[in-house]
Design an enzyme around this catalytic site. Structure first.
Site, short mmCIF file in Angstrom:
data_model
loop_
_atom_site.label_atom_id
_atom_site.label_comp_id
_atom_site.label_asym_id
_atom_site.label_seq_id
_atom_site.Cartn_x
_atom_site.Cartn_y
_atom_site.Cartn_z
CD GLU A 1 -8.35 4.10 -10.41
OE1 GLU A 1 -8.38 3.52 -9.32
OE2 GLU A 1 -9.05 3.78 -11.38
CG ASP B 1 2.56 -15.53 -4.15
OD1 ASP B 1 2.53 -14.30 -3.93
OD2 ASP B 1 2.74 -16.38 -3.26
CD GLU C 1 -7.77 1.09 -14.87
OE1 GLU C 1 -8.64 0.76 -14.06
OE2 GLU C 1 -6.57 1.23 -14.56
CG HIS D 1 3.32 -13.28 0.72
ND1 HIS D 1 4.44 -12.86 0.04
CD2 HIS D 1 2.62 -14.03 -0.16
CE1 HIS D 1 4.41 -13.35 -1.20
NE2 HIS D 1 3.32 -14.06 -1.34
CD GLN E 1 -5.08 -5.01 -10.76
OE1 GLN E 1 -4.76 -3.97 -11.30
NE2 GLN E 1 -6.34 -5.30 -10.50
C1 NOJ Z 1 -8.97 0.68 -11.23
C2 NOJ Z 1 -7.61 0.16 -10.93
O1 NOJ Z 1 -6.67 0.90 -11.67
C3 NOJ Z 1 -7.44 -1.33 -11.21
O2 NOJ Z 1 -6.27 -1.75 -10.62
C4 NOJ Z 1 -8.65 -2.09 -10.70
O3 NOJ Z 1 -8.51 -3.46 -10.90
C5 NOJ Z 1 -9.89 -1.56 -11.40
N1 NOJ Z 1 -10.06 -0.20 -11.00
C6 NOJ Z 1 -11.16 -2.33 -11.07
O4 NOJ Z 1 -11.47 -2.20 -9.73
#
Ligand code: NOJ
Length: 565
Positions: free
Chosen positions: A224, A109, A432, A96, A37
């Site tokens: 997750e 990328d 998170e 891609h 990400q």
């Molecule tokens: C949880 C995920 O671990 C993460 O990759 C994602 O961007 C976030 N949720 C938000 O959707």
């Protein structure tokens, strides 16, 4: 009452409130990202060669141009091996080949270009005073083929430098070993549905521990799994097979995690301290009406219990209610055994107890009710055929841009209490929690409101419910590639300018709020800081004492003393 007395009383209430709202000293504030990400550099480091005998190379350093992680890049030796730079992950390949499936045809990328701008990431993390920064390791960046036959030391050095830079700033690195960047070859061999992945993942984890366990003390093996096991196989993200794959994946994830844990325990913990877990969950489930209470509990076991009970419960193995349900449903479907694969006795023992704390990703709450005729949903966002249940958003919920993540702050407190009730008084690290916005906008008061509301619930959980919550990681440190939503959904405390090749990072109002919260450890004071920010007092970390500036330092001391009594 004189106005002075009134003033003193008001000040007293003000300060006492701030004091009782303080997060305990062991509670750590951080933020998170994941490699695909933010990193970019999807095919970085080209092809390079390595002496087959690094010790020989070490004796002749002149011919070995670049020392990397104690090994040597070698370009004039005949006995060398060609090593690819970063290999392809399933996300590289997917974006891609499926540009049309990603918002604005985006790819990762370059993403936030953290592969090159990691010093900037450390700078902004330090600027906010983060106590930890959670990032993940891109599997094919270190193991280009996915296997241990080749180690891309240039990629390995990237994470090593990042860890060193964080430690130099007093920020604890929290490392996720797998945040969905599977090497393509492993997916082609069946990915999480192939039982051999258990050892392949174990091998990868050992490489990672070897490289960084001397400095990293908090590990998340897998992020997750319910998302990539249940949801991805249900929607066909990489492969569609909702009958068996989610459950095979579930079992193999647990065994892979446990393998990594056991490797760490045996080979690394004696030398280096460290604690390990895996990040679980995402949503809390509420009954849509009082008669759906039992169904809600089944839903929780299905979404959270299936990934937690085998590790955290005293008995181990699958949650009994789900095991029973899956067997009867599978038999009804005409199979002769459960689609939920059984654990052997040894496997139950092997997996049980393989976590040193509970790592929780929590974003949202959904309501569950029995499905009506013809209503089918995809677990875990809209329903379950096995549970004959349907999931819907809570009435009157508010939203960020992501409509699948309704804002429901009390859900986090209930989820924390549920974890304690099910698995005992274990430390819980919230790995998170975050809120999405869209467009370029630094004044993200909705995000601040979200953070305040969720953190208030976390504080109640600690202070009233006596749950041992030990930290909170905001998703995310900065805007990043939000999977199928590309760069449209923004979760960052820092805005990233994706129009600019420098990918400039700029603090949003929420970064100021968070910095103030971290410094003062009180939501109330953080609100005051924000007020000051709003009146254009744009110092990043305003000093907490300024809230009492009218009363003066002496009065502050008296009030603080009084509060403690
Ligand atoms: C949880 C995920 O671990 C993460 O990759 C994602 O961007 C976030 N949720 C938000 O959707």
């Amino acid at each position: 009452m004189t106005s002075l007395t009134l003033f003193v009383l008001c000040g007293l209430m003000h300060i006492c409130r701030g004091h009782s709202e303080k997060f305990p000293p062991n509670f750590k504030f951080g933020a998170a990202t994941s490699s695909y990400q933010v990193e970019g550099g999807w095919d970085a480091d080209g092809v390079w060669s390595r002496a087959l005998t690094p010790s020989h190379c070490g004796r002749r350093p002149v011919s070995c141009s670049v020392p990397l992680m104690g090994l040597y890049y070698d370009d004039d030796e005949s006995s060398h091996k060609e090593i690819r730079g970063k290999g392809q992950s399933i996300w590289d390949r997917f974006v891609h080949e499926n540009r049309d499936k990603i918002a604005n045809n985006a790819t990762g990328d370059v993403a936030a270009d953290s592969y090159h701008l990691w010093r900037e990431d450390v700078r902004i993390a330090a600027e906010m005073g983060l106590q930890f920064y959670r990032f993940s390791i891109n599997w094919p960046r270190i193991l280009p083929t996915g296997f241990v036959n080749e180690i891309n030391e240039v990629g390995a050095k990237y994470y090593s430098d990042l860890i060193d830079a964080l430690l130099a700033e007093g920020i604890e690195p929290v490392v996720t070993i797998y945040h969905w960047e599977m090497p393509v070859k492993i997916l082609d061999l069946g990915g999480w549905a192939n039982p051999l992945i258990v050892d392949w993942f174990g091998d990868f984890a050992r490489v990672v521990f070897n490289l960084y366990a001397d400095r990293v003390k908090t590990w998340i093996t897998i992020n997750e799994s319910v998302m990539f096991c249940d949801y991805f196989y249900n929607i066909g993200q990489f492969y569609k097979e909702p009958e068996f794959a989610p459950f095979l994946c579930n079992k193999h994830v647990l065994l892979a995690h446990a393998t990594a844990y056991r490797i760490f325990e045996k080979e690394f913990r004696p030398k280096y301290e460290g604690r390990i877990s895996l990040s679980n969950s995402v949503i809390w489930i509420e009954p849509a009406s009082p008669k759906d209470k039992q169904l809600a509990e089944l839903g929780r076991e299905h979404v959270t219990g299936r990934y937690s009970h085998p590790i955290f419960s005293k008995k181990g193995g699958w949650p009994h209610s789900i095991e029973k349900l899956m067997l009867s449903y599978s038999l009804k479907q005409g199979y002769n055994q459960s689609r939920l694969p059984a654990f052997t006795k040894d496997e139950i023992e092997f997996v049980k107890g393989t976590a040193d704390f509970f790592a929780l990703n929590h974003y949202s709450t959904l309501m569950i009710r029995p499905a009506q005729q013809g209503e089918s949903g995809k677990w875990f966002l809209s329903g379950s055929p096995e549970l004959n249940a349907f999931l819907k958003n809570p009435p009157n919920a508010s939203y960020g841009v992501a409509h699948d993540l309704p804002v429901y702050p009390t859900g986090i407190r209930r989820q924390l209490a549920w974890i304690k009730k099910r698995y005992g008084d274990i430390d819980i690290l919230i790995t998170e929690n975050g809120f999405s916005t869209t467009g370029y906008n630094l004044e993200d008061y909705d995000r601040i409101n979200f953070m305040k509301k969720y953190l208030e619930q976390v504080l109640l959980s600690i202070k009233v419910d006596n749950v041992s919550v030990i930290g909170f990681g905001v998703w995310s440190l900065m805007d990043n590639f939000e999977w199928l939503s590309g760069y449209k959904h923004k979760f960052g405390l820092y805005e990233v300018d994706y129009e600019n090749e420098k990918r400039t990072r700029t603090p949003r109002a929420s970064a100021y709020f968070y910095a103030c919260l971290i410094k003062n450890r009180s939501l109330h004071i953080a609100g005051e800081c924000l007020h000051m920010y709003h009146s254009k007092f744009k110092r990043l970390v305003p000093n907490g004492t300024t809230i009492t500036q009218n009363g003066g330092v002496l009065l502050t001391a008296v009030l603080l003393f009084f509060c403690k009594l």
